[in-house]
Enzyme design. Structure first.
Site, PDB file in Angstrom:
ATOM      1  N   ALA A 199      -4.955  29.208 -49.760  1.00 38.16           N
ATOM      2  CA  ALA A 199      -3.533  28.206 -49.885  1.00 38.16           C
ATOM      3  C   ALA A 199      -4.583  26.815 -49.344  1.00 38.16           C
ATOM      4  O   ALA A 199      -3.759  26.153 -49.030  1.00 38.16           O
ATOM      5  CB  ALA A 199      -2.748  28.503 -48.840  1.00 38.16           C
ATOM      6  N   ARG A 258     -13.022  18.362 -49.611  1.00 41.90           N
ATOM      7  CA  ARG A 258     -13.981  18.174 -49.943  1.00 41.90           C
ATOM      8  C   ARG A 258     -14.708  18.396 -51.875  1.00 41.90           C
ATOM      9  O   ARG A 258     -15.786  18.180 -51.671  1.00 41.90           O
ATOM     10  CB  ARG A 258     -15.744  18.846 -48.752  1.00 41.90           C
ATOM     11  N   GLY A 318      -4.515  28.262 -39.995  1.00 44.93           N
ATOM     12  CA  GLY A 318      -5.242  29.158 -39.809  1.00 44.93           C
ATOM     13  C   GLY A 318      -5.471  30.170 -40.674  1.00 44.93           C
ATOM     14  O   GLY A 318      -4.481  30.632 -40.805  1.00 44.93           O
ATOM     15  N   ASN A 345     -17.625  24.862 -50.510  1.00 47.38           N
ATOM     16  CA  ASN A 345     -16.122  23.876 -50.521  1.00 47.38           C
ATOM     17  C   ASN A 345     -16.946  22.572 -51.081  1.00 47.38           C
ATOM     18  O   ASN A 345     -15.590  21.783 -51.347  1.00 47.38           O
ATOM     19  CB  ASN A 345     -16.843  23.412 -48.385  1.00 47.38           C
ATOM     20  N   TYR A 369     -18.869  23.013 -92.827  1.00 46.65           N
ATOM     21  CA  TYR A 369     -17.891  22.867 -91.723  1.00 46.65           C
ATOM     22  C   TYR A 369     -16.663  23.969 -92.533  1.00 46.65           C
ATOM     23  O   TYR A 369     -16.355  24.031 -93.557  1.00 46.65           O
ATOM     24  CB  TYR A 369     -16.908  21.398 -91.249  1.00 46.65           C
ATOM     25  N   ASN A 389      -9.241  21.170 -94.247  1.00 44.69           N
ATOM     26  CA  ASN A 389      -8.579  21.592 -94.027  1.00 44.69           C
ATOM     27  C   ASN A 389      -7.385  20.976 -93.618  1.00 44.69           C
ATOM     28  O   ASN A 389      -5.672  21.476 -93.051  1.00 44.69           O
ATOM     29  CB  ASN A 389      -8.225  23.369 -92.799  1.00 44.69           C
TER      30      ASN A 389
HETATM   31  C1  UD1 Z   1     -14.235  31.223 -42.338  1.00 46.75           C
HETATM   32  C2  UD1 Z   1     -14.293  31.871 -40.881  1.00 46.75           C
HETATM   33  C3  UD1 Z   1     -16.058  31.780 -39.995  1.00 46.75           C
HETATM   34  C4  UD1 Z   1     -16.740  31.812 -40.871  1.00 46.75           C
HETATM   35  C5  UD1 Z   1     -16.756  30.954 -42.841  1.00 46.75           C
HETATM   36  C6  UD1 Z   1     -17.325  31.695 -44.368  1.00 46.75           C
HETATM   37  C7  UD1 Z   1     -11.886  31.794 -39.630  1.00 46.75           C
HETATM   38  C8  UD1 Z   1     -11.188  30.956 -38.332  1.00 46.75           C
HETATM   39  N1  UD1 Z   1     -13.452  31.586 -40.255  1.00 46.75           N
HETATM   40  O1  UD1 Z   1     -14.179  29.953 -41.471  1.00 46.75           O
HETATM   41  O2  UD1 Z   1     -15.791  32.888 -38.950  1.00 46.75           O
HETATM   42  O3  UD1 Z   1     -17.803  31.860 -41.342  1.00 46.75           O
HETATM   43  O4  UD1 Z   1     -14.925  31.281 -42.687  1.00 46.75           O
HETATM   44  O5  UD1 Z   1     -16.776  31.444 -44.896  1.00 46.75           O
HETATM   45  O6  UD1 Z   1     -12.107  32.183 -40.307  1.00 46.75           O
HETATM   46  N2  UD1 Z   1      -7.353  29.377 -45.691  1.00 46.75           N
HETATM   47  C9  UD1 Z   1      -6.346  29.486 -46.251  1.00 46.75           C
HETATM   48  N3  UD1 Z   1      -4.355  28.690 -44.590  1.00 46.75           N
HETATM   49  C10 UD1 Z   1      -5.524  28.582 -43.483  1.00 46.75           C
HETATM   50  C11 UD1 Z   1      -6.377  28.768 -43.273  1.00 46.75           C
HETATM   51  C12 UD1 Z   1      -7.253  28.890 -44.017  1.00 46.75           C
HETATM   52  O7  UD1 Z   1      -5.237  30.135 -46.916  1.00 46.75           O
HETATM   53  O8  UD1 Z   1      -4.377  28.147 -42.626  1.00 46.75           O
HETATM   54  C13 UD1 Z   1      -7.846  29.718 -46.657  1.00 46.75           C
HETATM   55  C14 UD1 Z   1      -8.379  29.116 -47.784  1.00 46.75           C
HETATM   56  O9  UD1 Z   1      -8.327  28.406 -48.512  1.00 46.75           O
HETATM   57  C15 UD1 Z   1      -9.886  29.793 -46.989  1.00 46.75           C
HETATM   58  C16 UD1 Z   1      -9.595  30.582 -46.129  1.00 46.75           C
HETATM   59  O10 UD1 Z   1      -9.042  30.730 -46.255  1.00 46.75           O
HETATM   60  O11 UD1 Z   1     -10.024  30.068 -48.918  1.00 46.75           O
HETATM   61  C17 UD1 Z   1     -10.840  30.404 -45.278  1.00 46.75           C
HETATM   62  O12 UD1 Z   1     -11.067  29.490 -44.528  1.00 46.75           O
HETATM   63  P1  UD1 Z   1     -11.516  27.833 -44.548  1.00 46.75           P
HETATM   64  O13 UD1 Z   1     -10.913  26.915 -43.386  1.00 46.75           O
HETATM   65  O14 UD1 Z   1     -12.384  27.431 -45.513  1.00 46.75           O
HETATM   66  O15 UD1 Z   1     -12.697  28.552 -43.291  1.00 46.75           O
HETATM   67  P2  UD1 Z   1     -14.175  28.275 -42.838  1.00 46.75           P
HETATM   68  O16 UD1 Z   1     -13.637  26.668 -41.475  1.00 46.75           O
HETATM   69  O17 UD1 Z   1     -14.811  28.184 -43.656  1.00 46.75           O
HETATM   70 CA    CA Z   2     -14.555  28.260 -46.083  1.00 47.10          CA
END
Ligand code: UD1
Ligand code: CA
Length: 454
Positions: free
Chosen positions: A13, A18, A83, A230, A352, A372
């Site tokens: 989601a 980035r 989150g 990312n 071709y 063609n």
């Molecule tokens: C997360 C971990 C971190 C770890 C890192 C590894 C958490 C809180 N942190 O951090 O410990 O070291 O991954 O790469 O889990 N997503 C949703 N909905 C949300 C938030 C996130 O679907 O509300 C999905 C994002 O699309 C992504 C994944 O969850 O695919 C991880 O989210 P992201 O925000 O990238 O977490 P990090 O900060 O990288």
């Molecule tokens: Ca991530």
């Protein structure tokens, strides 16, 4: 482990800001396949896995990208991004149906290896309630740190919330986790959002479970397995790792490559043993290559099947629908699209062939073009077995040259040619004795006259 049921919750989601892209991050292709599909494919490689897909931006497209690899995947919309724990809880209803193992994968982490997932599940089968995929980070900045006490995992601290001492730890959270199905909802529901980002962190379940006296473990995976994408730079890094892995596997299975680093494969490229690949070959999606074929340098192939012992290139382009038969040849600067080329046929130079069927052992001379397209519709060219097409001929489709037909060089063929007939489709040649010299004299005189007046 096949008797254990498993739900993979794939989080997709994210905004992916980035990437600086109109395309949702998880739909960016790696080896021609969207990132999220890689994650789902990996999940599917372990036994008995159901899939719950958590989507936000581009929900429909993300769903469509996953469906071929998990036709029964259920999609859950995370309306607000609060989150990773909140994201997992979007699939509450499915988690509540009761699974032995819950695996949480990230849609932007495409290189995860099935054995790393199996290790997490094995930890749950062995009695752990939470198993975290840890890794040693060359640069841990940005990752959650794994905090251990007496060899036991007690918490994960997100980088932003970590003390300097905690930031010095290089054992990091890869993000991927397994949770015992019977405890998952109780743990997730206990997660709060009192942290610097105000988000519900999935990682908090480690501390919650540890405080409840439940077993929490970290497995250690290779950095590649947890490489999260990312930025487009990280996407390119992941692509390089994927390509290297796949080439290596193909070479071990009997494919020769003189310069493997210059061969680019697709997620679905299939190459049999005893195939030789010269340098600089690009495989787009949908290519299969039969045993003993040789693909020569600088060829570009997509949507094509290449039969055993065929020879392609150098500098050949095969486009979707090209089906090159056993021992057939497509040589330099030839393009073949939507055409079946039967056994032993030869298309050697500068040609071709589109929307056509070429019979066995036909010989297509240099510069042959199947015309063609009339600007509105595509038309078919049929060339029978053993036919000979003289160089620089234009075959204006729809047209049939029956078996054994012989086309004189430089012909424009607009009518069907019967079997074994010889067809001339060009103006007759006339020789005028002495006229060459006369013409030259006239032109030389004209040039001299021009010079004297200028
Ligand atoms: C997360 C971990 C971190 C770890 C890192 C590894 C958490 C809180 N942190 O951090 O410990 O070291 O991954 O790469 O889990 N997503 C949703 N909905 C949300 C938030 C996130 O679907 O509300 C999905 C994002 O699309 C992504 C994944 O969850 O695919 C991880 O989210 P992201 O925000 O990238 O977490 P990090 O900060 O990288
Ligand atoms: Ca991530």
């Amino acid at each position: 482990m096949s008797h254990r049921s498993c739900l993979s919750v794939v989080l997709a989601a994210g905004e992916g800001t980035r990437m600086k892209s109109a395309l949702p991050k998880v739909l960016h292709p790696l080896a021609g396949l969207p990132l999220v599909a890689h994650a789902v494919k990996a999940a599917r490689m372990t036994d008995g896995v159901d899939v719950a897909l958590v989507v936000g931006r581009g929900a429909e497209e993300v769903r469509a990208a996953v469906l071929p690899y998990a036709p029964d995947a259920e999609t859950f919309l995370q309306k607000e991004r609060l989150g990773t724990a909140h994201a997992v809880l979007s699939a509450r209803e499915k988690i509540a149906r009761g699974y032995d193992d819950i695996l949480v994968l990230f849609g932007d982490t495409p290189l995860v290896q099935p054995d790393a997932l199996a290790a997490l599940r094995a930890a749950i089968a062995g009695g752990a309630v939470v198993a975290v995929m840890g890794f040693r980070a060359p640069d841990p900045t940005g990752y959650g740190r794994l905090l251990e006490q007496d060899g036991k995992l007690v918490a994960i601290r997100e980088h932003k919330d970590a003390t300097d001492e905690e930031r010095a730890i290089d054992f990091c959270n890869g993000g991927i986790m397994a949770i015992a199905g019977n405890e998952a909802l109780a743990l997730l529901d206990a997660v709060g959002n009192a942290n610097s980002k105000g988000e519900y962190y999935l990682t908090d379940i480690v501390e919650i479970a540890a405080a409840r006296g439940l077993t929490v473990v970290a497995t250690e995976a290779a950095y590649e397995s947890v490489l999260g994408i990312n930025t487009r730079a990280e996407l390119a890094e992941a692509e390089a790792i994927w390509q290297q892995r796949r080439r290596h596997a193909l070479m071990l299975s009997g494919v020769s490559m003189v310069a493997p680093e210059t061969v680019f494969l697709s997620h679905d490229t299939e190459i049999e043993a005893e195939v030789h690949l010269e340098p600089n070959i690009v495989f787009g999606p949908g290519v299969t290559v039969g045993s003993g074929a040789r693909i020569r340098a600088f060829s570009h192939l997509e949507g094509a099947s290449i039969g055993p012992a065929a020879e392609i290139g150098p500098y050949a382009r095969l486009r979707p629908g090209a089906q090159i038969g056993d021992s057939a040849k497509v040589g330099n600067f030839c393009e073949v699209k939507n055409a079946v080329v039967d056994t032993g046929a030869k298309i050697n130079h500068l040609t071709y062939i589109g929307d056509a069927h070429i019979g066995a052992k036909a010989n297509i001379g240099a510069g042959t073009i199947t015309c063609n397209y009339d600007g509105f519709l595509k038309h078919h060219t049929e060339i029978g077995a053993g036919a000979f097409i003289g160089s620089n001929s234009s075959l204006v489709a729809p047209v049939t040259i029956a078996a054994g037909g012989y086309i004189a060089s430089g012909s424009v063929i607009t009518n069907d040619v019967p079997a074994d007939a010889l067809a001339f489709g060009r103006a007759r040649q006339h020789n005028k004795e002495g006229l060459g010299r006369r013409l030259r004299d006239i032109l030389a005189a004209r040039k001299a006259a021009n010079k004297s007046t200028s």
